[in-house]
Scaffold this motif. Sequence first.
Motif, short mmCIF file in Angstrom:
data_model
loop_
_atom_site.label_atom_id
_atom_site.label_comp_id
_atom_site.label_asym_id
_atom_site.label_seq_id
_atom_site.Cartn_x
_atom_site.Cartn_y
_atom_site.Cartn_z
N LYS A 101 0.81 -1.31 -0.04
CA LYS A 101 0.03 0.01 0.08
C LYS A 101 0.80 1.22 -0.03
CE LYS A 101 -3.78 -0.26 2.36
NZ LYS A 101 -4.99 -0.42 3.25
N SER A 102 2.16 1.24 0.40
CA SER A 102 3.09 2.35 0.33
C SER A 102 3.26 2.75 -0.94
CB SER A 102 4.29 1.98 1.20
OG SER A 102 4.94 0.72 0.50
N GLU A 103 3.10 1.96 -2.07
CA GLU A 103 3.39 2.30 -3.45
C GLU A 103 2.19 3.03 -3.88
OE1 GLU A 103 4.75 -1.09 -5.38
OE2 GLU A 103 6.21 -1.78 -4.46
N VAL A 104 2.69 4.15 -4.85
CA VAL A 104 1.71 4.91 -5.36
C VAL A 104 2.28 5.47 -6.56
CG1 VAL A 104 0.46 6.07 -3.01
CG2 VAL A 104 2.60 7.03 -4.28
N THR A 105 1.58 6.03 -7.27
CA THR A 105 2.07 6.68 -8.70
C THR A 105 2.99 7.82 -8.65
OG1 THR A 105 0.27 8.06 -9.45
CG2 THR A 105 -0.12 5.77 -9.85
N GLN A 154 2.43 10.70 -9.47
CA GLN A 154 1.49 11.73 -9.11
C GLN A 154 0.72 11.73 -7.90
OE1 GLN A 154 1.95 10.86 -12.27
NE2 GLN A 154 3.06 12.54 -13.03
N GLY A 155 0.96 10.49 -7.10
CA GLY A 155 0.27 10.29 -5.88
C GLY A 155 -0.94 9.48 -5.88
N TYR A 156 -1.31 8.69 -7.10
CA TYR A 156 -2.59 7.98 -7.05
C TYR A 156 -2.11 6.71 -6.53
CZ TYR A 156 -4.20 11.76 -10.28
OH TYR A 156 -4.29 13.03 -10.77
N ASP A 157 -3.14 5.93 -5.94
CA ASP A 157 -3.33 4.56 -5.68
C ASP A 157 -2.68 3.84 -6.80
OD1 ASP A 157 -4.15 2.15 -4.15
OD2 ASP A 157 -5.06 1.98 -6.33
N LEU A 158 -1.66 3.01 -6.72
CA LEU A 158 -0.97 2.43 -7.84
C LEU A 158 -1.80 1.62 -8.77
CD1 LEU A 158 1.87 2.13 -8.96
CD2 LEU A 158 2.09 0.24 -7.70
N GLN A 159 -2.73 0.89 -8.03
CA GLN A 159 -3.52 0.03 -8.73
C GLN A 159 -4.51 0.51 -9.68
OE1 GLN A 159 -4.19 -4.14 -6.66
NE2 GLN A 159 -4.71 -2.57 -5.31
N PHE A 160 -4.99 1.69 -9.24
CA PHE A 160 -6.20 2.45 -9.78
C PHE A 160 -5.28 3.51 -10.85
CE2 PHE A 160 -9.67 5.31 -10.87
CZ PHE A 160 -10.71 4.45 -10.94
N ASN A 199 -16.91 -1.64 -6.24
CA ASN A 199 -17.48 -0.65 -7.12
C ASN A 199 -16.29 0.70 -6.86
OD1 ASN A 199 -18.07 0.46 -4.53
ND2 ASN A 199 -20.26 0.04 -5.10
N LEU A 200 -16.85 1.98 -6.90
CA LEU A 200 -15.81 2.78 -7.05
C LEU A 200 -16.23 3.71 -5.72
CD1 LEU A 200 -16.40 4.21 -10.64
CD2 LEU A 200 -14.33 2.66 -9.64
N THR A 201 -14.88 3.76 -5.01
CA THR A 201 -14.79 4.97 -3.94
C THR A 201 -13.82 5.90 -4.40
OG1 THR A 201 -15.51 3.33 -2.15
CG2 THR A 201 -14.47 5.19 -1.41
N PHE A 202 -14.22 7.15 -4.71
CA PHE A 202 -13.34 8.21 -5.42
C PHE A 202 -12.39 8.67 -4.23
CE2 PHE A 202 -16.59 7.74 -8.43
CZ PHE A 202 -16.31 8.32 -9.56
N SER A 203 -12.52 8.63 -3.12
CA SER A 203 -11.86 9.22 -2.01
C SER A 203 -10.67 8.34 -1.74
CB SER A 203 -12.42 9.24 -0.58
OG SER A 203 -13.05 8.18 -0.25
N THR A 204 -10.62 7.21 -2.54
CA THR A 204 -9.37 6.01 -2.52
C THR A 204 -8.76 6.08 -3.64
OG1 THR A 204 -10.60 4.17 -3.39
CG2 THR A 204 -10.61 4.67 -1.02
N PHE A 205 -8.81 6.84 -4.66
CA PHE A 205 -8.12 7.08 -5.70
C PHE A 205 -6.72 7.75 -5.61
CE2 PHE A 205 -12.11 7.42 -8.95
CZ PHE A 205 -12.48 5.97 -8.33
N LYS A 206 -6.70 8.63 -4.78
CA LYS A 206 -5.35 9.30 -4.31
C LYS A 206 -5.19 8.77 -3.00
CE LYS A 206 -3.58 12.98 -6.42
NZ LYS A 206 -3.12 14.28 -6.86
#
Length: 317
Positions: free
Chosen positions: A125-129, A131-137, A181-188
């Motif tokens: 979970k420590s890995e992000v893109t 630009q700071g987005y959740d790596l998977q999304f 489904n989609l939880t927009f507050s988890t995208f970043k």
Amino acid sequence: MGVLWDFIKSLATESFPPKSKFTIQDVPDLSGKVIIVTGGNSGLGFATSKVLVERGAKVYIATRNETKAKEAIEQITKETGKAPLFLKLDLADLDSIQGAANTFLSQETRLDVLYNSAGVMIPPKSEVTKQGYDLQFGVNVLGHFYLTKLLLPLLISTAKSSAEGKARIVTVSSGAHHMSNLTFSTFKDGPVRQKANEWVLYGQSKYGAVVLAKELARRYGGEGIVSLGMNPGNINTNLQKELPGWQATFVKMTIMNPILPNGITTHLWAGTAPETAEYNGKYLIPWARVGTPRADSQDEAVGKELWTWLEEQVTGR
């Protein structure tokens, strides 16, 4: 209960497919076609790229690791006598995606098929893109959206000039899309994401891929674009390399299928078969069949909401 029941039904339908009626040998001649395969240096992307090259397509293997890409190209060339090309692309970095698109557009005047095939599964979970987005999304949805957006004008012009009047976008999802489904507050990255379960985040990214494929079909089907979402099946690939301990053991117990011969049939059917050129907006399942995605993933309001968010992330770049 309805969503849970749909998930259980999908597991039965998509995890234990009947014998495929479409085989590697059914892939038509692809001479003159230009194809991009993201993640084409390994796993399903590699095996797909090899068959596409064998059938005469000009194939770009789009990945971030040049060394691994060159090793894959060398192996394909040795086995087929035909060489795919390398396109440097890091889907976890929007700047890299823009650079990759610019490079491709400077070299090619057509694009017949875009395989949005690369993906990540349950990384730390420590890995992000970048630009700071959740790596998977960020990789599985946002990265592929941005690449597709930048290449859409060429895809549309190719469709208009081609004999069949079509160009294809194949977006790889998973049966796991049924569990989220989609939880927009988890995208970043942030407090909500940090509390979320990694498997829920993975399912969310695969749900997003199905929503994206459907929305592309709605928006661009009238311009010759054939957009397909797909579950390739429970395939034993290096996608599971990040899984820890018991999770890796569990997944290995449930992933029963090798890449060949059936693991790539749905990829190849989606991108090359004459009949699937008429399946815009469909969700494909193993082996080479039309399936039923989670119902709310097809909701136009959901598609519009996700599209709006995706556009906001890349506007002005």
